[in-house]
Motif scaffolding. Structure first.
Motif, PDB file in Angstrom:
ATOM      1  N   LYS A  23     -34.739  52.653 -62.273  1.00  0.00           N
ATOM      2  CA  LYS A  23     -34.221  51.350 -62.711  1.00  0.00           C
ATOM      3  C   LYS A  23     -32.794  51.266 -62.852  1.00  0.00           C
ATOM      4  O   LYS A  23     -32.491  52.320 -63.730  1.00  0.00           O
ATOM      5  N   GLU A  67     -40.565  47.622 -62.813  1.00  0.00           N
ATOM      6  CA  GLU A  67     -40.621  46.349 -61.851  1.00  0.00           C
ATOM      7  C   GLU A  67     -40.917  46.702 -60.608  1.00  0.00           C
ATOM      8  O   GLU A  67     -40.401  47.327 -59.801  1.00  0.00           O
ATOM      9  N   GLU A  83     -39.745  37.725 -62.818  1.00  0.00           N
ATOM     10  CA  GLU A  83     -38.550  37.261 -62.587  1.00  0.00           C
ATOM     11  C   GLU A  83     -38.797  36.475 -60.859  1.00  0.00           C
ATOM     12  O   GLU A  83     -39.365  37.138 -60.326  1.00  0.00           O
ATOM     13  N   ARG A 111     -41.392  49.377 -69.038  1.00  0.00           N
ATOM     14  CA  ARG A 111     -42.284  48.564 -67.895  1.00  0.00           C
ATOM     15  C   ARG A 111     -41.539  48.999 -66.599  1.00  0.00           C
ATOM     16  O   ARG A 111     -40.588  49.912 -66.514  1.00  0.00           O
TER      17      ARG A 111
HETATM   18 MG    MG Z   1     -35.352  42.709 -62.949  1.00  0.00          MG
END
Ligand code: MG
Ligand code: ADP
Length: 483
Positions: A271, A220, A18, A218
């Protein structure tokens, strides 16, 4: 594809990026405040950016245009109908208490980027979406020992968040993706791509899996601020995940930070999920409706982008794909090269630009726009090679002089007497002198020690201060030694 070798076999790394790209625009996304980098803190803040009660955001047409332009440059779908949402969260440097962003309906949908890998292969990476959103302010923790200061200059600056599909498999691919994306943004003039100043920031999503297995969970890694750090973060994070999994643990979806000093990542928070943000359409803003004719108009202003330019360089100038790739990475170097190559030997031009010129710029720490040698100057120098005034060897000295003084090649040739000697008589005299002084070596050569040829060439060059035309020298010398 490069896999990680673990105790339990091979693992595949999966990466999605991103990228937050700051839009080049004089004003912010929803206010008229300025966006210049490096201004005194809190001097570029409107009531909208400071989150005052009753303020009303007004969309900046220029920012929308830049986002659409970027979407077109990424071969992406432009959504003629999109919506601004509030993403609610608390940060000391987010005075509104929410960020205006786009969630379910972004202004740009699916697109793609082609990566040219060093081994000559190409990879297509999917772009999931590009949406517009506001940047937050900045907390300054290092101004004073006991307080944190807040600078709202960045608050409300327009960002394009560009989200990739989880299509990358190695740190090298992620690096190539960032470099290519940056190159496209710069060509388009929609973001300056300056990662050091934070105008391009990257969140790195990494997971691992056994080849063929479904996608793993995942992690991040937030706000990594250089291509090199992104690559280091991926390598570290992937190995960490393999170790956890091979030890029988599981990966929790979390947000991590990259520690550039140690080259490691560490947890920052678990997250958050979309529902944590309570997204809802911003009631202060109408949906963004684009006129297809306006979008078409923007399409017509698109410059030739790196991929197209590269193909043209290969086709029209006969360059190798690799050389063309190097030259088109920056618009400025591509323009410089074309100015040198036009009407000349293009391969020779490419060699001088990528070799001596890039080398000199590197040494001087200068960008090609500030090159001490202009494209016209380098072109003239190549003309002097073409018309026999300079040998390739003398040209190196002339070029060094140009870098040093900025003078024209003709002036340096005159002033330093660097003109090549092509007069056969003069060269012959020098050769005769060398052969006479080295009778023993001449005898050795004639009895089969061919390697001595280079020695004679060296001696003659020395005698003529490097100015003898190499082809003429070789020819006469060969004849004399044979005779
Ligand atoms: Mg993100
Ligand atoms: P969020 O804002 O919650 O991080 P986004 O949809 O904006 O969600 O971005 C998700 C990013 O994570 C995308 O770049 C996507 O390609 C990547 N991604 C999704 N799943 C995986 C996975 N299993 N492994 C690695 N990257 C992933």
């Amino acid at each position: 594809m490069s896999l990680i070798e673990g105790r339990t076999g091979e693992w595949e790394v999966v990466i999605g990026l991103e990228v937050h790209a700051q839009i080049i625009s004089n004003a912010k996304l929803f206010s008229g405040a300025a966006t210049a980098f490096g201004a005194e803190p809190n001097t570029q803040v409107s009531p909208v950016d400071a989150g005052f009660p009753g303020m009303l955001p007004v969309i900046n047409r220029r920012c929308v245009e830049q986002a659409v332009k970027t979407g077109l440059g990424l071969a992406a779908r432009i959504n003629l109908h999109s919506v601004f949402d509030r993403k609610n969260y608390f940060y000391a440097d987010l005075p509104q208490g929410y960020q205006i962003s786009q969630y379910l309906t972004p202004v740009v949908g699916k697109g793609s980027i082609i990566l040219d890998m060093p081994d000559g292969s190409a990879r297509e990476i999917g772009i999931t979406r590009l949406h517009l959103e506001q940047d937050a302010g900045k907390s300054l923790h290092d101004q004073q020992a006991t307080s944190t200061y807040v600078d709202l200059n960045r608050s409300g600056v327009g960002l394009m968040e560009i989200v990739s599909e989880p299509d990358m498999r190695t740190a090298e691919e992620a690096g190539a993706y960032l470099r290519k994306l940056r190159s496209i943004l710069r060509y388009l003039g929609t973001c300056d791509g300056n990662m050091e100043e934070g105008s391009m920031r990257c969140d790195v999503n990494v997971s691992v899996r056994k080849p063929g297995a479904p996608l793993g969970t995942r992690c991040e890694i937030k706000n990594v601020n250089s291509v090199r750090f992104v690559m280091l973060a991926i390598d570290y994070e992937a190995r960490r995940q393999v170790e956890v999994l091979e030890d029988g643990g599981e990966i929790r979806q979390e947000t991590r930070l990259f520690d550039s000093g140690r080259g490691t990542t560490r947890p920052m928070r678990s997250k958050e999920n979309a529902h944590d943000y309570r997204y809802f359409p911003d009631p202060d803003l109408l949906p963004l409706i684009l006129d297809p004719a306006w979008v078409e108009g923007i399409k017509r202003t698109l410059p030739e982008l790196p991929d197209a330019k590269k193909s043209r360089f290969v086709r029209d100038y006969g360059l190798s794909v690799e050389d063309a790739g190097v030259l088109v990475a920056e618009q400025e170097s591509a323009d410089y090269f074309e100015a040198v190559a036009r009407g000349r030997d293009a391969k020779l031009a490419a060699n001088w630009v990528m070799g001596d010129l890039f080398g000199a710029l590197n040494r001087l720490g200068r960008r090609i726009e500030d090159s001490p040698v202009s494209a016209a100057g380098l072109g003239e120098m190549i003309d002097l090679i073409a018309d026999g005034t300079l040998s390739g060897r003398l040209a190196k000295d002339v070029f060094a002089g140009m870098v040093e003084t900025g003078a024209s090649p003709a002036a340096i040739v005159e002033e330093r007497g660097l003109r090549q000697v092509t007069d056969t008589g003069e060269i012959e005299t020098a050769i005769d002198a060398v052969l006479a002084a080295n009778g023993d070596k001449v005898a050795e050569y004639r009895s089969g020690k061919d390697k001595l040829f280079g020695f004679f060439v060296g001696q003659v060059m020395k005698a003529t201060q490097g100015k003898a035309n190499p082809a003429t020298l070789n020819e006469i010398l060969r004849n004399k030694l044979a005779g």
